[in-house]
Every structure is written in structure tokens, then in C-alpha cells.
Design a protein around this motif. Structure first.
Motif, PDB file in Angstrom:
ATOM      1  N   GLY A  35       0.828  -1.193   0.000  1.00 36.26           N
ATOM      2  CA  GLY A  35       0.000   0.000   0.000  1.00 36.26           C
ATOM      3  C   GLY A  35       0.860   1.239   0.000  1.00 36.26           C
ATOM      4  N   TRP A  36       0.213   2.368   0.022  1.00 39.22           N
ATOM      5  CA  TRP A  36       0.892   3.665   0.033  1.00 39.22           C
ATOM      6  C   TRP A  36       0.639   4.387   1.355  1.00 39.22           C
ATOM      7  CZ3 TRP A  36       4.361   5.367  -3.435  1.00 39.22           C
ATOM      8  CH2 TRP A  36       4.415   4.714  -4.680  1.00 39.22           C
ATOM      9  N   TYR A  37       1.667   5.088   1.781  1.00 41.58           N
ATOM     10  CA  TYR A  37       1.610   5.927   2.967  1.00 41.58           C
ATOM     11  C   TYR A  37       2.154   7.301   2.588  1.00 41.58           C
ATOM     12  CZ  TYR A  37       1.650   1.392   5.454  1.00 41.58           C
ATOM     13  OH  TYR A  37       1.385   0.116   5.898  1.00 41.58           O
ATOM     14  N   ARG A  38       1.967   8.270   3.453  1.00 38.44           N
ATOM     15  CA  ARG A  38       2.580   9.574   3.240  1.00 38.44           C
ATOM     16  C   ARG A  38       2.851  10.236   4.575  1.00 38.44           C
ATOM     17  NH1 ARG A  38      -2.556  12.951   0.617  1.00 38.44           N
ATOM     18  NH2 ARG A  38      -3.798  13.087   2.539  1.00 38.44           N
ATOM     19  N   GLN A  39       3.818  11.138   4.546  1.00 37.52           N
ATOM     20  CA  GLN A  39       4.170  11.892   5.748  1.00 37.52           C
ATOM     21  C   GLN A  39       4.352  13.344   5.374  1.00 37.52           C
ATOM     22  OE1 GLN A  39       7.576  10.455   7.939  1.00 37.52           O
ATOM     23  NE2 GLN A  39       6.870  11.462   9.806  1.00 37.52           N
ATOM     24  N   ALA A  40       3.470  14.168   5.875  1.00 41.36           N
ATOM     25  CA  ALA A  40       3.551  15.607   5.641  1.00 41.36           C
ATOM     26  C   ALA A  40       4.494  16.231   6.655  1.00 41.36           C
ATOM     27  CB  ALA A  40       2.162  16.226   5.756  1.00 41.36           C
ATOM     28  N   PRO A  41       5.034  17.399   6.344  1.00 37.76           N
ATOM     29  CA  PRO A  41       5.956  18.063   7.281  1.00 37.76           C
ATOM     30  C   PRO A  41       5.331  18.252   8.655  1.00 37.76           C
ATOM     31  CG  PRO A  41       5.980  19.164   5.153  1.00 37.76           C
ATOM     32  CD  PRO A  41       4.864  18.165   5.103  1.00 37.76           C
ATOM     33  N   ALA A  91       3.533  15.948   0.693  1.00 35.80           N
ATOM     34  CA  ALA A  91       4.092  14.993   1.648  1.00 35.80           C
ATOM     35  C   ALA A  91       5.164  14.170   0.947  1.00 35.80           C
ATOM     36  CB  ALA A  91       2.994  14.061   2.179  1.00 35.80           C
ATOM     37  N   VAL A  92       5.899  13.412   1.731  1.00 38.61           N
ATOM     38  CA  VAL A  92       6.756  12.369   1.184  1.00 38.61           C
ATOM     39  C   VAL A  92       5.914  11.095   1.143  1.00 38.61           C
ATOM     40  CG1 VAL A  92       8.878  11.049   1.425  1.00 38.61           C
ATOM     41  CG2 VAL A  92       8.816  13.460   2.117  1.00 38.61           C
ATOM     42  N   TYR A  93       5.864  10.478  -0.007  1.00 36.66           N
ATOM     43  CA  TYR A  93       5.049   9.286  -0.199  1.00 36.66           C
ATOM     44  C   TYR A  93       5.923   8.032  -0.173  1.00 36.66           C
ATOM     45  CZ  TYR A  93       0.940  12.057  -1.215  1.00 36.66           C
ATOM     46  OH  TYR A  93      -0.137  12.927  -1.111  1.00 36.66           O
ATOM     47  N   THR A 108       9.246   9.442  -1.982  1.00 39.32           N
ATOM     48  CA  THR A 108       9.307  10.399  -3.076  1.00 39.32           C
ATOM     49  C   THR A 108       8.492  11.633  -2.687  1.00 39.32           C
ATOM     50  OG1 THR A 108       9.012  10.690  -5.470  1.00 39.32           O
ATOM     51  CG2 THR A 108       7.357   9.355  -4.341  1.00 39.32           C
ATOM     52  N   GLN A 109       9.100  12.795  -2.846  1.00 35.50           N
ATOM     53  CA  GLN A 109       8.485  14.051  -2.399  1.00 35.50           C
ATOM     54  C   GLN A 109       7.443  14.528  -3.402  1.00 35.50           C
ATOM     55  OE1 GLN A 109       9.128  16.165   0.490  1.00 35.50           O
ATOM     56  NE2 GLN A 109       7.260  17.119  -0.321  1.00 35.50           N
ATOM     57  N   VAL A 110       6.281  14.810  -2.905  1.00 30.60           N
ATOM     58  CA  VAL A 110       5.215  15.426  -3.703  1.00 30.60           C
ATOM     59  C   VAL A 110       4.921  16.783  -3.090  1.00 30.60           C
ATOM     60  CG1 VAL A 110       2.791  15.297  -4.365  1.00 30.60           C
ATOM     61  CG2 VAL A 110       4.220  13.236  -4.416  1.00 30.60           C
ATOM     62  N   THR A 111       5.049  17.817  -3.910  1.00 31.38           N
ATOM     63  CA  THR A 111       4.770  19.168  -3.451  1.00 31.38           C
ATOM     64  C   THR A 111       3.714  19.772  -4.354  1.00 31.38           C
ATOM     65  OG1 THR A 111       7.037  19.437  -2.659  1.00 31.38           O
ATOM     66  CG2 THR A 111       5.729  21.441  -2.940  1.00 31.38           C
ATOM     67  N   VAL A 112       2.619  20.187  -3.758  1.00 30.57           N
ATOM     68  CA  VAL A 112       1.512  20.790  -4.510  1.00 30.57           C
ATOM     69  C   VAL A 112       1.449  22.257  -4.124  1.00 30.57           C
ATOM     70  CG1 VAL A 112      -0.912  20.675  -5.128  1.00 30.57           C
ATOM     71  CG2 VAL A 112       0.317  18.586  -4.432  1.00 30.57           C
ATOM     72  N   SER A 113       1.801  23.118  -5.065  1.00 29.45           N
ATOM     73  CA  SER A 113       1.903  24.540  -4.755  1.00 29.45           C
ATOM     74  C   SER A 113       1.854  25.343  -6.032  1.00 29.45           C
ATOM     75  CB  SER A 113       3.199  24.816  -4.002  1.00 29.45           C
ATOM     76  OG  SER A 113       3.338  26.188  -3.713  1.00 29.45           O
ATOM     77  N   LEU A 114       1.415  26.597  -5.885  1.00 29.75           N
ATOM     78  CA  LEU A 114       1.392  27.498  -7.045  1.00 29.75           C
ATOM     79  C   LEU A 114       2.803  27.907  -7.398  1.00 29.75           C
ATOM     80  CD1 LEU A 114      -1.691  29.679  -6.073  1.00 29.75           C
ATOM     81  CD2 LEU A 114      -1.552  28.039  -7.957  1.00 29.75           C
TER      82      LEU A 114
END
Length: 114
Positions: A35-41, A91-93, A108-114
Motif C-alpha cells: 500500500g501507500w503511505y505519506r508523511q507531511a511536514p 508529503a513524502v510518499y 518520493t516528495q510530492v509538493t503541490v503549490s502554485l
């Protein structure tokens, strides 16, 4: 021993899409157990998606309808297609089994931002 490697993250604007991949090497590995997990700052790691015992895919409420998890059994690769991304998805996934029993990969880092 199974080694996990996540990839596919990046910087994307809100509403954008990314596809993450999880590859495993080592001992016998069943992608359907993963499965997948994530950790936000500043937050604890949280579960995102996994396969149920019946083989269906289950998701945390905040990503339902936007994320889709797929498994390539022949290549032993797990994917996470993420659409309509929101800043709160930043988050880092990671991938791992359920419950997490393998050593964690780098994520792997996912960053969602303008």
C-alpha cells in the motif's frame, strides 16, 4: 530482504496530476500486499491506500475519487495515480506492506503549490 524504491514525485500546481511508482527487489514480494503511505511536514506518517483481502482498493477519505492505486503483478510494481492534487497532499510518499513490515525506502516528495 525486500528493498523498496519509490519514484515519480515532483512539484505540481493544485489540480495537477502525478503518478508514483513503487518497485521492490529482494525476497519474494507480493505487490497485492502493499500500500501507500505519506508523511507531511511535522506530521506522523499516515496510510493512503491499500488492497483489501478481497482484492478491492481502499483509500483514506481525503483522497477518495482523486487517487487510484494500481498493481502490475508481472513487474511487481505498485502505482499511485494522483489527480486533482491539493496543497494538503504535499508529503513524502512511501510504499510498504500492510502492516508496514519492510524497511522504509527513501520515499518520493510530492509538493503541490502554485
Amino acid at each position: 530482504q525486500v528493498q523498496l524504491a519509490e519514484s515519480g514525485g515532483g512539484l505540481v500546481q493544485p489540480g495537477g496530476s502525478l503518478r508514483l511508482s513503487c518497485a521492490a527487489s529482494g525476497s519474494i514480494f507480493r505487490v497485492k500486499s502493499m500500500g501507500w503511505y505519506r508523511q507531511a511536514p511535522g506530521k506522523e506518517r499516515e496510510w493512503v491506500a491499500s488492497f483489501s483481502s478481497s482484492g478491492t482498493t481502499i483509500y483514506r477519505d481525503s483522497v477518495k475519487g482523486r487517487f487510484a492505486m494500481l498493481a502490475d503483478n508481472t513487474k511487481n510494481i505498485l502505482y499511485l495515480q494522483m489527480n486533482s492534487l491539493k496543497p494538503e497532499d504535499t508529503a513524502v510518499y512511501y510504499c510498504n506492506s500492510l502492516p508496514a513490515s519492510y524497511s522504509w525506502g527513501q520515499g518520493t516528495q510530492v509538493t503541490v503549490s502554485l
